[in-house]
Design a protein around this motif. Sequence first.
Motif, PDB file in Angstrom:
ATOM      1  N   VAL A   7      47.540  53.136  48.397  1.00  0.00           N
ATOM      2  CA  VAL A   7      46.237  53.142  47.737  1.00  0.00           C
ATOM      3  C   VAL A   7      46.318  52.520  46.348  1.00  0.00           C
ATOM      4  CG1 VAL A   7      45.454  55.157  49.001  1.00  0.00           C
ATOM      5  CG2 VAL A   7      46.658  55.471  46.844  1.00  0.00           C
ATOM      6  N   SER A   8      47.496  52.116  45.927  1.00  0.00           N
ATOM      7  CA  SER A   8      47.651  51.537  44.590  1.00  0.00           C
ATOM      8  C   SER A   8      46.924  50.202  44.495  1.00  0.00           C
ATOM      9  CB  SER A   8      49.137  51.330  44.270  1.00  0.00           C
ATOM     10  OG  SER A   8      49.286  50.635  43.043  1.00  0.00           O
ATOM     11  N   SER A   9      46.384  49.959  43.317  1.00  0.00           N
ATOM     12  CA  SER A   9      45.702  48.680  43.087  1.00  0.00           C
ATOM     13  C   SER A   9      46.659  47.652  42.504  1.00  0.00           C
ATOM     14  CB  SER A   9      44.528  48.883  42.125  1.00  0.00           C
ATOM     15  OG  SER A   9      44.984  49.402  40.882  1.00  0.00           O
ATOM     16  N   TRP A  10      47.936  48.029  42.344  1.00  0.00           N
ATOM     17  CA  TRP A  10      48.935  47.134  41.759  1.00  0.00           C
ATOM     18  C   TRP A  10      49.833  46.554  42.839  1.00  0.00           C
ATOM     19  CZ3 TRP A  10      48.587  45.820  36.732  1.00  0.00           C
ATOM     20  CH2 TRP A  10      47.813  46.638  35.908  1.00  0.00           C
ATOM     21  N   SER A  11      50.340  45.357  42.558  1.00  0.00           N
ATOM     22  CA  SER A  11      51.297  44.721  43.455  1.00  0.00           C
ATOM     23  C   SER A  11      52.431  44.139  42.626  1.00  0.00           C
ATOM     24  CB  SER A  11      50.625  43.599  44.256  1.00  0.00           C
ATOM     25  OG  SER A  11      50.345  42.485  43.410  1.00  0.00           O
ATOM     26  N   LYS A  12      53.517  43.782  43.285  1.00  0.00           N
ATOM     27  CA  LYS A  12      54.665  43.214  42.577  1.00  0.00           C
ATOM     28  C   LYS A  12      54.360  41.861  41.977  1.00  0.00           C
ATOM     29  CE  LYS A  12      58.344  45.630  45.078  1.00  0.00           C
ATOM     30  NZ  LYS A  12      59.566  45.479  45.908  1.00  0.00           N
ATOM     31  N   GLY A  52      50.589  43.717  31.722  1.00  0.00           N
ATOM     32  CA  GLY A  52      49.311  44.308  32.079  1.00  0.00           C
ATOM     33  C   GLY A  52      49.473  45.714  32.627  1.00  0.00           C
ATOM     34  N   TYR A  53      50.530  45.919  33.413  1.00  0.00           N
ATOM     35  CA  TYR A  53      50.799  47.253  33.953  1.00  0.00           C
ATOM     36  C   TYR A  53      51.134  48.233  32.837  1.00  0.00           C
ATOM     37  CZ  TYR A  53      52.734  50.947  36.881  1.00  0.00           C
ATOM     38  OH  TYR A  53      52.974  52.149  37.493  1.00  0.00           O
ATOM     39  N   ILE A  54      51.916  47.790  31.865  1.00  0.00           N
ATOM     40  CA  ILE A  54      52.266  48.649  30.736  1.00  0.00           C
ATOM     41  C   ILE A  54      51.020  49.026  29.944  1.00  0.00           C
ATOM     42  CG2 ILE A  54      53.468  48.679  28.507  1.00  0.00           C
ATOM     43  CD1 ILE A  54      55.715  47.080  29.847  1.00  0.00           C
ATOM     44  N   LEU A  66      40.271  44.431  53.872  1.00  0.00           N
ATOM     45  CA  LEU A  66      40.792  43.093  53.601  1.00  0.00           C
ATOM     46  C   LEU A  66      40.943  42.912  52.092  1.00  0.00           C
ATOM     47  CD1 LEU A  66      41.518  40.457  55.170  1.00  0.00           C
ATOM     48  CD2 LEU A  66      39.251  39.615  54.493  1.00  0.00           C
ATOM     49  N   LYS A  67      42.102  42.410  51.689  1.00  0.00           N
ATOM     50  CA  LYS A  67      42.337  42.176  50.271  1.00  0.00           C
ATOM     51  C   LYS A  67      42.705  40.712  50.069  1.00  0.00           C
ATOM     52  CE  LYS A  67      44.549  44.210  46.243  1.00  0.00           C
ATOM     53  NZ  LYS A  67      45.390  45.322  45.731  1.00  0.00           N
ATOM     54  N   LEU A  81      54.942  33.106  46.680  1.00  0.00           N
ATOM     55  CA  LEU A  81      54.055  33.936  45.871  1.00  0.00           C
ATOM     56  C   LEU A  81      53.039  34.668  46.733  1.00  0.00           C
ATOM     57  CD1 LEU A  81      53.371  31.553  42.839  1.00  0.00           C
ATOM     58  CD2 LEU A  81      54.876  33.550  42.898  1.00  0.00           C
ATOM     59  N   GLY A  82      52.488  33.965  47.717  1.00  0.00           N
ATOM     60  CA  GLY A  82      51.514  34.600  48.600  1.00  0.00           C
ATOM     61  C   GLY A  82      52.113  35.735  49.393  1.00  0.00           C
ATOM     62  N   THR A  83      53.326  35.536  49.880  1.00  0.00           N
ATOM     63  CA  THR A  83      53.990  36.577  50.664  1.00  0.00           C
ATOM     64  C   THR A  83      54.292  37.806  49.812  1.00  0.00           C
ATOM     65  OG1 THR A  83      54.983  34.918  52.119  1.00  0.00           O
ATOM     66  CG2 THR A  83      56.009  37.095  52.073  1.00  0.00           C
ATOM     67  N   VAL A  84      54.761  37.571  48.572  1.00  0.00           N
ATOM     68  CA  VAL A  84      55.053  38.682  47.666  1.00  0.00           C
ATOM     69  C   VAL A  84      53.790  39.506  47.410  1.00  0.00           C
ATOM     70  CG1 VAL A  84      55.667  39.285  45.287  1.00  0.00           C
ATOM     71  CG2 VAL A  84      57.052  37.643  46.559  1.00  0.00           C
ATOM     72  N   LYS A  85      52.683  38.811  47.137  1.00  0.00           N
ATOM     73  CA  LYS A  85      51.421  39.496  46.867  1.00  0.00           C
ATOM     74  C   LYS A  85      50.991  40.346  48.064  1.00  0.00           C
ATOM     75  CE  LYS A  85      49.505  38.075  42.831  1.00  0.00           C
ATOM     76  NZ  LYS A  85      48.776  38.913  41.860  1.00  0.00           N
TER      77      LYS A  85
END
Length: 408
Positions: free
Chosen positions: A77-82, A88-90, A48-49, A64-68
């Motif tokens: 397995v990535s800890s990143w999302s759109k 921050g990603y850079i 669960l995330k 926003l919730g749906t995008v996340k």
Amino acid sequence: MTTNPAKAKASRTRLAPGENSVERVADALPPKGPYQADVSVRLWDGKLKRFKIRAKTKSEFRRLGTVKCESALSSGVSSWSKGDQMDGYIDKVAQPAIEGARLRDNTKSRYLLAVSQVRDRLKGFAIGDAIKFRTLERALLDIADQHGSESARQARTVLSKYVLDQLIREELIDHNPLRGVSIDLGTVKKGMKPSGGKALTSSEYDAIVDHLIGRDVVRPLPPGTDRRGTSIAKHANVVALALLQAGTGLRVSEALALTLRDVVLTDQAVTVTVSKNISKTHRARTVPILDNRIEGWWRNRLDHLAVNPATPLISSPGNDAKHWRTDNAVKACASLYRDIGRVLDNADIAAMRSHAWRTVLNNRAIAQGVSPEIRAAYFGHDVEMNDKAYTDLTDIEAMTKALKHGAE
């Protein structure tokens, strides 16, 4: 800001893999916002995330919730999302990728500068918005307008290889939106490095060299008033850099890449060797310090430097064991020359930049009848580039006098 009152109730209903709680949380929100509430998504592996969503309206909250949640499901397995911030990603992915890449030191420095320019333009964008072609195009056009076309082209290379390709690996995007698409970045040339430059007169050259040799460096570099050790070290190091360039004509990046092992002292000369790995043109060369005054100054400085051969010849002001970043050194050089121009009451000196020393020494060599081939080899480029970029024939007689004076 209103907090979701149904958070506890919604969280008690177990989600199946692939399901999220966006709709049930949004339905339980009060009629009026703004809102702040947690939503959850059950990943395909059963974990669960949770995400904290802030929004002004329910529709924005749902979006926003749906995008996340969708990004979390598609990212494996990535800890990143759109929904995460691109800057921050850079910082955490793209920049470390460049730092760890097998690149020549000069290339790495240029790429790090380029990725910082990209970061500045994409700051405030979520990854999902930043990867849109128009957003990327505007960022590159802004870089071209402010820093020049070549900087923008380099930024595009870095953006594609170290940002967008990394996002493909994260499975946040399935293709590079820049690949195969033409963007007109223009032909604007900007930056601190002139393509040629007005040669200094004999008296100007002597005045600057004499000033640098006798300059008081136990105070911070003007116009600063900070008396911390790093500020004072910066002053001493930028004077050393200026004198090294004045005596050898090295590029800033080449001078800053040198270590003590690259210097050879003999009774006849002090020479530095630029390896092909640090040469901008990949041409190794060994050059002497051409001015006796500067040679004497550097002999004295070398007597007081560390004995470790890997120590930078001109180190970072804050750490003697590290190389000085080129962009920071260039800014320090500009401040130094402005102050010298103020002291000597000379606007041309105040406006000069470190690359101008290559023009100066080239003209001195012309005045002594040195062949184009030898001059080109000394500066590390071909004859055509030497004639095009580093020759100023407006004051050859004065430069002859400067050369003779320096050899006394």
